[in-house]
Design a protein around this motif. Structure first.
Motif, short mmCIF file in Angstrom:
data_model
loop_
_atom_site.label_atom_id
_atom_site.label_comp_id
_atom_site.label_asym_id
_atom_site.label_seq_id
_atom_site.Cartn_x
_atom_site.Cartn_y
_atom_site.Cartn_z
N LEU A 178 0.84 -1.17 -0.19
CA LEU A 178 -0.21 -0.02 0.01
C LEU A 178 0.74 1.46 0.13
O LEU A 178 0.74 2.16 -0.86
N HIS A 179 1.94 1.25 0.80
CA HIS A 179 2.77 2.39 0.70
C HIS A 179 3.32 2.67 -0.42
O HIS A 179 3.46 3.73 -1.16
N GLN A 180 3.81 1.59 -1.38
CA GLN A 180 4.38 1.68 -2.52
C GLN A 180 3.28 2.07 -3.55
O GLN A 180 3.55 3.02 -4.30
N GLU A 181 2.06 1.79 -3.44
CA GLU A 181 0.90 2.05 -4.63
C GLU A 181 0.74 3.67 -4.09
O GLU A 181 0.37 4.25 -5.09
N ILE A 182 0.73 3.78 -2.88
CA ILE A 182 0.25 5.53 -2.55
C ILE A 182 1.62 6.37 -3.07
O ILE A 182 1.22 7.37 -3.40
#
Length: 360
Positions: A178-182
């Protein structure tokens, strides 16, 4: 000192020590061994912590892992250490080889700053390629401390940790994803959210337009959540201070007449000093006692632990007691000038605490 404080104390020493730690052996002695000790294991007892534990690999004899946490004569956690400047990514293969030759259920790979815990979730008796739990010593979070505490000698239970390891592993992997996608939304991520709000065909141009919007919306969502939590925390602090002020006023009203009058200005000075010392000491430990000539702010309601004295009746002064209990005075034009002496006040509290440690 509880577990959380012990970890915080070790973390606070780390940055000061790093320039002096030049070798892998120094990393073990200065960082890893104190950590193992905090986890409740006696590093000087080979029945608990076996250094240079031999993990023979088939025909290759004499292979050694840095430490093995022992229980009932068998290793339960294998610990492989690297220099604190080394990236851990290339080194899990070494721990992987040791893991399947012993009865250990967990592997720990560390450089003294980053700690990675492994087990065999994918295939029994074969260490996973990725850790199920990882934390950084210098910025460990409360949720991570709760997981780490499960490895403490007093709470260590293989079945309990194994039962939660799978969930923890996937939770951490999802958080990372999620951190990477955000941070940098992928094509599929952009497509998924665009479909929810855009009624027409999702073309490459549409996705290009929506990519920064999606990224910005997540950033704003996170910032809003943080701001709400900060507001809530500040409101709680204000409510506590208001309740404390009411109690103080009730005490003042109930005081027998002795010629001592506690003024609103003195109470205001008390709250200013208390607010400046919040980061250094628990504010609940800061109290006051009024006298005819001065207003004393104390630690633990103890006259022998004077943080400072306020002289506000005529000329205004802040007074700090030196090592010989003599007053060193600083003139104040107004109560706001107290903020100019925040460092002096914090140093006074630190000195009082150090004296306490020496006495105990």
């Amino acid at each position: 000192m509880d577990f959380k404080d012990q970890i915080a104390q070790l973390a606070s020493r780390v940055e000061k020590m790093l320039p002096q730690i030049q070798t892998e052996e120094a990393t073990k002695n200065a960082l890893v061994m104190p950590f193992i000790q905090i986890m409740g294991y006696n590093v000087f007892n080979p029945f608990e912590v076996n250094p240079e534990f031999i993990a023979d690999l088939g025909i290759k004899k004499g292979e050694k892992v840095d430490y093995a946490i022992m229980k009932d004569g068998e290793p339960t956690i294998l610990i492989e250490c690297k220099h604190h400047l080394e990236n851990l990514d290339p080194h899990n293969s070494q721990l992987f080889r040791y893991f399947h030759t012993t009865k250990a259920k967990f592997g720990l790979l560390t450089n003294g700053l980053v700690y990675r815990f492994y087990t065999d979730l994918v295939e029994k008796n074969k260490m996973d390629s990725s850790p199920f739990f990882e934390f950084r010593l210098i910025d460990v979070k409360d949720t991570e401390l709760a997981e780490l505490k499960k490895f403490h000698k007093s709470y260590f239970d293989v079945e309990n940790i194994t039962n939660t390891a799978s969930e923890l592993k996937y939770l951490n992997e999802l958080k990372s994803l999620l951190h990477q996608e955000i941070t940098e939304p992928s094509d599929s991520f952009i497509t998924f959210f665009t479909k929810q709000i855009y009624p027409k065909v999702i073309t490459a141009k549409v996705k290009e337009q929506f990519a920064p919007i999606i990224k910005r919306s997540f950033t704003q969502l996170i910032n809003d959540a943080i701001n709400e939590r900060l507001k809530s925390a500040l409101n709680q602090e204000k409510e506590k201070d208001a309740a404390e002020a009411v109690k103080i006023e009730e005490v003042i009203a109930a005081e027998p007449s002795s010629g001592i009058v506690t003024t609103e200005e003195e109470i205001e000075g008390f709250f200013i000093v208390k607010s400046m010392l919040r980061e250094t000491i628990d504010p609940k430990r800061i109290t006051y006692r009024d006298a005819l000539s001065y207003f004393a702010i104390l630690l633990d309601d103890n006259n022998r632990k004077t943080i400072c004295r306020l002289y506000l009746n005529t000329k205004k002064y802040l007074a700090i007691l030196d090592e010989n209990k003599k007053e060193v005075k600083y003139e104040l034009q107004s109560l706001d000038d107290l903020y100019l002496h925040a460092n002096i006040l914090n140093e006074a509290v630190v000195k009082l605490e150090s004296v306490k440690v020496k006495l105990s």
